[in-house]
Design a protein around this motif. Structure first.
Motif, PDB file in Angstrom:
ATOM      1  N   PHE A  64       0.798  -1.226   0.000  1.00 54.20           N
ATOM      2  CA  PHE A  64       0.000   0.000   0.000  1.00 54.20           C
ATOM      3  C   PHE A  64       0.832   1.279   0.000  1.00 54.20           C
ATOM      4  O   PHE A  64       0.286   2.371   0.109  1.00 54.20           O
ATOM      5  CB  PHE A  64      -0.941  -0.011   1.208  1.00 54.20           C
ATOM      6  CG  PHE A  64      -1.839  -1.223   1.250  1.00 54.20           C
ATOM      7  CD1 PHE A  64      -2.834  -1.388   0.314  1.00 54.20           C
ATOM      8  CD2 PHE A  64      -1.649  -2.207   2.214  1.00 54.20           C
ATOM      9  CE1 PHE A  64      -3.653  -2.511   0.335  1.00 54.20           C
ATOM     10  CE2 PHE A  64      -2.466  -3.329   2.252  1.00 54.20           C
ATOM     11  CZ  PHE A  64      -3.472  -3.489   1.310  1.00 54.20           C
ATOM     12  N   THR A 182     -13.753  -7.387   5.040  1.00 53.66           N
ATOM     13  CA  THR A 182     -12.571  -6.584   5.342  1.00 53.66           C
ATOM     14  C   THR A 182     -11.826  -7.159   6.540  1.00 53.66           C
ATOM     15  O   THR A 182     -12.442  -7.730   7.446  1.00 53.66           O
ATOM     16  CB  THR A 182     -12.949  -5.114   5.627  1.00 53.66           C
ATOM     17  OG1 THR A 182     -13.936  -5.077   6.663  1.00 53.66           O
ATOM     18  CG2 THR A 182     -13.519  -4.460   4.386  1.00 53.66           C
ATOM     19  N   THR A 301      -7.296   3.399  -1.048  1.00 57.05           N
ATOM     20  CA  THR A 301      -7.239   2.035  -0.509  1.00 57.05           C
ATOM     21  C   THR A 301      -8.514   1.675   0.254  1.00 57.05           C
ATOM     22  O   THR A 301      -8.493   0.853   1.156  1.00 57.05           O
ATOM     23  CB  THR A 301      -6.033   1.875   0.432  1.00 57.05           C
ATOM     24  OG1 THR A 301      -6.091   2.892   1.450  1.00 57.05           O
ATOM     25  CG2 THR A 301      -4.732   1.974  -0.321  1.00 57.05           C
ATOM     26  N   ASN A 302      -9.635   2.295  -0.105  1.00 55.04           N
ATOM     27  CA  ASN A 302     -10.881   1.978   0.608  1.00 55.04           C
ATOM     28  C   ASN A 302     -11.637   0.867  -0.117  1.00 55.04           C
ATOM     29  O   ASN A 302     -11.451   0.653  -1.321  1.00 55.04           O
ATOM     30  CB  ASN A 302     -11.729   3.243   0.766  1.00 55.04           C
ATOM     31  CG  ASN A 302     -12.488   3.578  -0.492  1.00 55.04           C
ATOM     32  OD1 ASN A 302     -13.570   3.058  -0.740  1.00 55.04           O
ATOM     33  ND2 ASN A 302     -11.932   4.473  -1.312  1.00 55.04           N
ATOM     34  N   LEU A 334      -2.920  -0.292   6.365  1.00 57.10           N
ATOM     35  CA  LEU A 334      -3.948   0.529   5.731  1.00 57.10           C
ATOM     36  C   LEU A 334      -4.119   1.865   6.436  1.00 57.10           C
ATOM     37  O   LEU A 334      -4.300   2.898   5.816  1.00 57.10           O
ATOM     38  CB  LEU A 334      -5.271  -0.235   5.704  1.00 57.10           C
ATOM     39  CG  LEU A 334      -5.301  -1.465   4.776  1.00 57.10           C
ATOM     40  CD1 LEU A 334      -6.599  -2.241   4.960  1.00 57.10           C
ATOM     41  CD2 LEU A 334      -5.154  -1.027   3.328  1.00 57.10           C
TER      42      LEU A 334
END
Length: 335
Positions: A64, A182, A301-302, A334
């Motif tokens: 990320f 998630t 990054t959602n 994240l």
């Protein structure tokens, strides 16, 4: 910020009108101990008096990217200062640090605009509302449809309890995020929140005949309550436990003299966004601003990003114990 500065830091935070719970010094220890990230808590002072602060944390991930943010795992952040020179000095220091660390981007999670010359993200909003001093006035302020759901929960014999540990909360939280595809934050993170913030971090659980249905972990800051992490069982919907949970939090907050209910951050166009609007809260835009250094575009990054949809479907099929073991290794990057 050194360990000797923590008390002075928090004294400034509590005195600064623009400060939030997420500017508190305790986040330095939480982020370092829970996730192993490097933190850079900057302060500006003159003649021994703090005039501004900026909490920053660095995340370096192969998946990320490499970021310097104020502040990961927090919905609010950025510079708070009592003087403009202090604000500018902290901003200059942050940009110099970002360049020195060679990060992809520097991020300020502002409530109000600051660097209007930087790219920004308009995806997120917050929901805040004044708590009336009378309990019944707060009940009547809830729009009719959602008020009916609260009364349904009461009629179903639900009860709220304050938990000393995070055990029951984590069981429903982890199951809830898994169903949504998630990764869950590690349990030790929530344990640390309770340990470091003490009575300002509280868990409220909703039970039916002793069986856990729903739970919320909230922060208290000055005269505000912020429900921050929550989870429900599959059965919670049948009993209207989710609406009852937030009503009980509001009722208890009212009775202890809390004046503001901060329903937290939501993404536009999502179920939580609609849910909070249905409670009579109006969205207020958040201004997440980015200085792009090595990155070409603002990070995305959602879970709404289409490229993560396959990952979400796979994650939902993982056994919960496997997801809970693997999840923290992903979610820590994240922020």
């Amino acid at each position: 910020m050194t360990s000797n500065d923590a008390a002075r830091w928090d004294e400034f935070v509590y005195a600064c009108p623009a400060a939030t719970f997420f500017h508190r010094a305790g986040w330095k220890e939480v982020i370092e101990r829970a996730f192993g990230h490097h933190t850079h808590f900057l302060l500006a002072e003159e003649n021994g008096t703090i005039q501004g602060i900026l909490p920053l944390a660095e995340i370096n991930s192969r998946l990320f990217g490499h970021s310097l943010s104020s502040l990961p795992f927090c919905v609010y952040g950025g510079i708070i200062a009592s003087t403009e020179p202090a604000r500018m000095a902290l901003d200059d220091a942050a940009q110099m640090l970002a360049a020195k660390l060679a990060v992809d981007f520097l991020e300020y999670r502002n409530i109000l605009p600051f660097h209007t010359d930087w790219p920004s993200k308009s995806l997120y909003v917050s929901f805040r509302k004044v708590i009336e001093p009378d309990v019944e006035a707060n009940m009547l302020a809830i729009p009719r449809k959602q008020r009916a759901m609260v009364r349904k929960g009461i009629k179903n014999g639900l009860a709220s309890e304050i938990d000393e540990s995070v055990e029951r909360f984590f069981s429903v939280f982890a199951d809830n995020v898994h169903r949504h595809g998630t990764p869950a934050l590690p349990k030790r993170y929530f344990v640390l929140l309770k340990e470091i913030f003490g009575s300002d971090c509280e868990v409220l659980s909703v039970v039916k005949d002793g069986l856990i249905l729903s739970s919320v972990l909230s922060f208290y800051f000055r005269d505000e309550v912020l429900p921050y992490y929550a989870g429900d069982t599959v059965e919670a919907r049948d009993f209207a436990a989710n609406d009852f949970k937030y009503w009980e939090l509001m009722r208890r907050a009212c009775e202890r003299g809390i004046k503001v209910f901060d329903y937290g951050r939501s993404k536009r166009g999502t179920g939580p966004f609609d849910f909070k609007k249905n409670w009579g809260f109006e969205p207020q835009p958040l201004h997440y601003e980015y200085q792009l250094l090595r990155a070409k575009t603002v990070p995305d990054t959602n879970p709404l990003n289409p490229k993560y949809q396959l990952f979400i479907k796979i994650w939902q099929k993982l056994p919960l114990p496997v997801a809970n073991w693997l999840g923290p290794h992903i979610v820590k990057n994240l922020g």
